[in-house]
Design an enzyme around this catalytic site. Sequence first.
Site, PDB file in Angstrom:
ATOM      1  CE  LYS A  49      -4.218   0.686   0.945  1.00  0.00           C
ATOM      2  NZ  LYS A  49      -4.876   0.545   2.252  1.00  0.00           N
ATOM      3  NE  ARG A 148      -6.963   2.992   8.826  1.00  0.00           N
ATOM      4  CZ  ARG A 148      -6.246   2.289   7.943  1.00  0.00           C
ATOM      5  NH1 ARG A 148      -4.979   2.578   7.746  1.00  0.00           N
ATOM      6  NH2 ARG A 148      -6.770   1.303   7.267  1.00  0.00           N
ATOM      7  CE1 TYR A 268      27.280  14.849  -0.873  1.00  0.00           C
ATOM      8  CE2 TYR A 268      25.905  13.009  -1.547  1.00  0.00           C
ATOM      9  CZ  TYR A 268      26.371  14.295  -1.744  1.00  0.00           C
ATOM     10  OH  TYR A 268      25.935  15.022  -2.807  1.00  0.00           O
ATOM     11  CG  MET A 319      18.502  12.651  -4.813  1.00  0.00           C
ATOM     12  SD  MET A 319      18.275  14.357  -5.335  1.00  0.00           S
ATOM     13  CE  MET A 319      18.477  15.234  -3.800  1.00  0.00           C
TER      14      MET A 319
HETATM   15  C1  LIG Z   1      -4.859  -0.804   2.580  1.00  0.00           C
HETATM   16  C2  LIG Z   1      -6.082  -1.491   3.042  1.00  0.00           C
HETATM   17  C3  LIG Z   1      -6.285  -2.852   2.764  1.00  0.00           C
HETATM   18  C4  LIG Z   1      -5.209  -3.729   2.179  1.00  0.00           C
HETATM   19  O1  LIG Z   1      -4.303  -4.056   3.194  1.00  0.00           O
HETATM   20  P1  LIG Z   1      -3.087  -5.065   2.970  1.00  0.00           P
HETATM   21  O2  LIG Z   1      -2.500  -5.223   4.309  1.00  0.00           O
HETATM   22  O3  LIG Z   1      -2.159  -4.385   2.013  1.00  0.00           O
HETATM   23  O4  LIG Z   1      -3.633  -6.315   2.416  1.00  0.00           O
HETATM   24  C5  LIG Z   1      -7.518  -3.405   3.091  1.00  0.00           C
HETATM   25  N1  LIG Z   1      -8.478  -2.674   3.680  1.00  0.00           N
HETATM   26  C6  LIG Z   1      -8.299  -1.381   3.991  1.00  0.00           C
HETATM   27  C7  LIG Z   1      -9.399  -0.647   4.658  1.00  0.00           C
HETATM   28  C8  LIG Z   1      -7.097  -0.748   3.705  1.00  0.00           C
HETATM   29  O5  LIG Z   1      -6.920   0.522   4.045  1.00  0.00           O
END
Ligand SMILES: *Cc1c(COP(=O)(O)O)cnc(C)c1O
Length: 376
Positions: A49, A148, A268, A319
């Site tokens: 992802k 969640r 800055y 930046m």
């Molecule tokens: C992001 C995610 C993972 C991966 O988690 P890591 O800690 O990066 O290994 C696995 N399962 C779900 C549901 C996630 O949202």
Amino acid sequence: MHTQHSNQKRDLFRERSGAELHINLSAIIENYLFLQKKVESARCSAVVKADAYGLGADRISKALAKAGCKNFFVAYLDEGIALRKILKKEFSIYVLHGLIGKHEKLFLDYNLIPILNTSEQIKQWYQFCLQNNVFYEAGIQLDSGMSRFGLDEKEIKDIPLAVWDAFKPKLIVSHLACADTPEHKENTQQLEQFKKLKNFLPNAPSSLAASSGIFLGKAWHFDMVRPGAALYGINPTPREKNPMRSVVTLLGKIIQIKTIHPKTFVGYGASYKAKQTTKIAIISVGYADGFFRSLSEKLYLVHEKFMHKPLPIIGRISMDSLFVDISSLPKDATKIGDKIELVGSFNTLDSIAHAANTIGYEILTSMGNRYYRIYK
Ligand SMILES: *Cc1c(COP(=O)(O)O)cnc(C)c1O
């Protein structure tokens, strides 16, 4: 001729870029194979992802598929659609956010598996299946204690039995909230709750552990584990030595060098004032590239040719640039275009995260798209 031309073009881009992000695909594969071996008979999937945590889902997924990974997870439907253009049908792609909106058909068209997270999503998928008279593959997420995604006990019990009679989940998923803290009671509680909730569903392959969960032990592995962070070199066991291979190296270029007099301000807010004559280098990486402003004056960097000489970041990070004090380097040893390591062997993702009061995940996913990326 064409390749030669595009290679020349790439060389020019590389020359003009402010920084290079080196991504070691073989280290990712090694990490994958290490985790697969660790979970023995369970299957190791890959979470790609957010563009594989900012490192490039296309290149990384291709490499992992070649190394034997069969199951991939993304968060959004469109991430799945993009990934399907890279991975053939035989590879499963799970979409963690499940069915959002009325896009059931897109899941079919691209052969994506939604992880259904609510009773509404389950009903909607069920209706869709009835209309088409086929029970398409879908995963189900259960909320084992993180509050969640997923169904809690009451929601599960409210699903009409006819639904479970009609379609068997392809995968039952839940997610751990405290896996990076092995002694946390929540880990066992979630494990027990997951087992309990699964009993209300038809028997199906299950998956609970992400990166850190893998290291809690066999009881958490079930049929599939879902690492993301550990594949990309983040330490899944923060209290212990990192068992994973490092994957990313970020090299910023020196674009200006100057010598300043004692009592001269730097950056800055005039937050830094030179105590003595100081040689400074300006590096073309800043907070717009994901090098957080909160790291100002908190970190040392190293010149790639003098890895044993830590150079302090001085003044505030801007930046598009930051300052390092290079007075300690041999005279005339540095020049414009030299590279300074920002992330790599001296500063790991985890140590930078610590300095910025965050986690390696945020450092990775913030990595800018102005970097010239090199995969090896
Ligand atoms: C992001 C995610 C993972 C991966 O988690 P890591 O800690 O990066 O290994 C696995 N399962 C779900 C549901 C996630 O949202």
